[in-house]
Design a protein around this motif. Structure first.
Motif, short mmCIF file in Angstrom:
data_model
loop_
_atom_site.label_atom_id
_atom_site.label_comp_id
_atom_site.label_asym_id
_atom_site.label_seq_id
_atom_site.Cartn_x
_atom_site.Cartn_y
_atom_site.Cartn_z
N ILE A 198 0.87 -1.17 0.00
CA ILE A 198 0.00 0.00 0.00
C ILE A 198 0.91 1.23 0.00
N VAL A 199 0.69 2.15 -0.90
CA VAL A 199 1.58 3.31 -1.02
C VAL A 199 1.33 4.30 0.13
N THR A 200 2.32 4.45 1.02
CA THR A 200 2.27 5.43 2.12
C THR A 200 3.69 5.94 2.38
N ASP A 201 3.81 6.82 3.40
CA ASP A 201 5.14 7.34 3.78
C ASP A 201 6.11 6.21 4.14
N LEU A 202 5.55 5.09 4.61
CA LEU A 202 6.38 3.97 5.07
C LEU A 202 7.22 3.39 3.94
N ASN A 203 6.76 3.53 2.69
CA ASN A 203 7.42 2.81 1.59
C ASN A 203 7.44 3.57 0.26
N ARG A 204 6.99 4.84 0.30
CA ARG A 204 6.82 5.60 -0.95
C ARG A 204 8.09 5.58 -1.81
N LYS A 205 9.26 5.70 -1.14
CA LYS A 205 10.52 5.75 -1.87
C LYS A 205 10.78 4.45 -2.65
N LEU A 206 10.39 3.33 -2.02
CA LEU A 206 10.56 2.02 -2.67
C LEU A 206 9.87 1.98 -4.02
N TRP A 207 8.65 2.51 -4.06
CA TRP A 207 7.82 2.38 -5.27
C TRP A 207 8.17 3.42 -6.33
N ASP A 208 9.04 4.40 -5.96
CA ASP A 208 9.57 5.33 -6.97
C ASP A 208 10.61 4.62 -7.83
N ASP A 209 11.17 3.52 -7.33
CA ASP A 209 12.18 2.75 -8.07
C ASP A 209 11.45 1.87 -9.10
N PRO A 210 11.70 2.11 -10.41
CA PRO A 210 10.94 1.39 -11.44
C PRO A 210 11.11 -0.14 -11.35
N THR A 211 12.28 -0.62 -10.88
CA THR A 211 12.47 -2.08 -10.77
C THR A 211 11.55 -2.65 -9.70
N MET A 212 11.48 -1.96 -8.55
CA MET A 212 10.62 -2.42 -7.46
C MET A 212 9.14 -2.34 -7.86
N ARG A 213 8.80 -1.24 -8.49
CA ARG A 213 7.40 -1.04 -8.88
C ARG A 213 6.99 -2.09 -9.93
N GLY A 214 7.89 -2.32 -10.89
CA GLY A 214 7.63 -3.32 -11.93
C GLY A 214 7.45 -4.70 -11.32
N TRP A 215 8.30 -5.02 -10.34
CA TRP A 215 8.23 -6.34 -9.68
C TRP A 215 6.86 -6.52 -9.02
N VAL A 216 6.44 -5.53 -8.25
CA VAL A 216 5.19 -5.71 -7.51
C VAL A 216 3.99 -5.71 -8.45
N GLU A 217 4.04 -4.91 -9.51
CA GLU A 217 2.90 -4.89 -10.45
C GLU A 217 2.83 -6.20 -11.24
N ASP A 218 3.99 -6.79 -11.51
CA ASP A 218 4.01 -8.06 -12.23
C ASP A 218 3.57 -9.21 -11.32
N ARG A 219 4.06 -9.21 -10.09
CA ARG A 219 3.88 -10.35 -9.18
C ARG A 219 2.48 -10.37 -8.54
N THR A 220 1.84 -9.20 -8.44
CA THR A 220 0.51 -9.14 -7.83
C THR A 220 -0.55 -9.49 -8.89
N PRO A 221 -1.41 -10.48 -8.63
CA PRO A 221 -2.42 -10.84 -9.62
C PRO A 221 -3.28 -9.67 -10.08
N ALA A 222 -3.52 -8.68 -9.21
CA ALA A 222 -4.31 -7.50 -9.62
C ALA A 222 -3.46 -6.52 -10.43
N HIS A 223 -2.14 -6.77 -10.51
CA HIS A 223 -1.20 -5.96 -11.30
C HIS A 223 -1.21 -4.48 -10.93
N ARG A 224 -1.34 -4.19 -9.65
CA ARG A 224 -1.22 -2.79 -9.21
C ARG A 224 -0.85 -2.75 -7.74
N LEU A 225 -0.31 -1.59 -7.34
CA LEU A 225 -0.11 -1.31 -5.92
C LEU A 225 -1.45 -0.96 -5.28
N GLY A 226 -1.54 -1.12 -3.96
CA GLY A 226 -2.75 -0.72 -3.26
C GLY A 226 -2.66 0.72 -2.77
#
Ligand code: NDP
Length: 253
Positions: free
Chosen positions: A182-210
């Motif tokens: 879930i995108v919040t202050d706790l992890n926002r920086k992580l999801w700015d990284d395209p590799t991390m974001r791509g991984w989670v969007e690919d690996r999550t069956p809904a293909h998106r962050l919460g």
């Protein structure tokens, strides 16, 4: 039928409600007609929300006791507690700093237990209440580099079951929500990284962050009379992450 899911006029305390997931849950309950009190350590942040608040550091037993008593004094009871306060620190396990380990256990384990205890005290006296702990996908499975946080969220699963069986006969239900990413202050920086974001969007069956708002519907269900026979459960809200994966197999349609 609508009344079954109503949280109107319930007194709802969101610990860790100043921002992120807690704030979204608080806003959702305000919209649903509940009386909402948020708490955290940061008075300026709490005040800026315009909501009723108590300043409370969950690691301090006296502050937690006072917070719960103040809510009962101001609003007459506590119908629902959302135990949301939590912190994270990612580091290799073999060199994990001891002070960071202590801080995570203090907030995520001890602090959440203290808050459940102090609010549970009033709920047992009322013979009615709902506690919803915020667990994590780490309660159900693990990711490398997150050992201390993962361990603390495992404890939230155990605490949820332990308090559920202890208080079921007192009409207090205790459940947990296990959010995915879930995108919040706790992890926002992580999801700015395209590799991390791509991984989670690919690996999550809904293909998106919460988003924090993705947790509001389940929160209302678990706080309402509709869930009165549900207790001790950890329910994932993670776009299917802990259920499995899609894969590149092509099948006829
Ligand atoms: P944020 O960092 O946005 O919010 C954390 C909240 O906890 C803030 O309100 C903060 O308030 C409060 N808090 C921290 N320490 C204390 C303390 N000692 N006493 C009282 N309040 C405290 O994080 P999120 O909204 O992302 O996380 C909320 C919960 O959800 C956490 O338990 C987290 O582990 C869990 N979670 C988050 C996920 C995500 O992807 N974001 C996924 C799974 C679980 P203040 O600083 O004002 O004290």
């Amino acid at each position: 039928m609508q009344d079954l899911f109503s949280v109107k006029d319930k007194v709802v305390h969101v610990s860790g409600g100043s921002r992120g997931i807690g704030r979204a849950i608080a806003d959702g309950f305000v919209q649903a007609g509940a009386t909402v009190v948020i708490s955290s350590r940061d008075e300026a942040a709490l005040q800026s929300t315009g909501l009723a608040y108590e300043v409370c550091d969950v690691t301090d037993a006296a502050q937690v006791d006072r917070c719960a008593s103040n809510i009962v004094e101001r609003f007459g009871r506590i119908d629902v507690l959302f135990n949301v306060a939590g912190i994270n620190f990612r580091h290799a396990a073999e060199t994990f700093p001891a002070d960071k380990l202590q801080a995570i256990l203090d907030v995520n384990v001890k602090g959440n237990y203290l808050m459940a205890r102090s609010c549970g005290f009033h709920m047992v006296a009322q013979q009615k209440g709902k506690i919803i702990n915020i667990a994590s996908l780490h309660t159900l499975q693990s990711l490398a580099g997150v050992s201390a946080y993962g361990m603390s969220k495992g404890a939230i699963g155990s605490m949820t079951r332990a308090l559920a069986v202890e208080w079921a006969s007192q009409n207090v239900q205790v459940n947990a929500i296990a959010p995915g990413f879930i995108v919040t202050d706790l992890n926002r920086k992580l999801w700015d990284d395209p590799t991390m974001r791509g991984w989670v969007e690919d690996r999550t069956p809904a293909h998106r962050l919460g988003q924090p708002s993705d947790l509001v519907g389940l929160s209302i269900f678990l706080a309402s009379g509709a869930s009165d026979f549900i207790t001790g459960q950890v329910i994932a809200a993670d776009g299917g992450f802990t259920s499995g994966s899609t894969w590149p197999l092509v099948v006829p349609r």
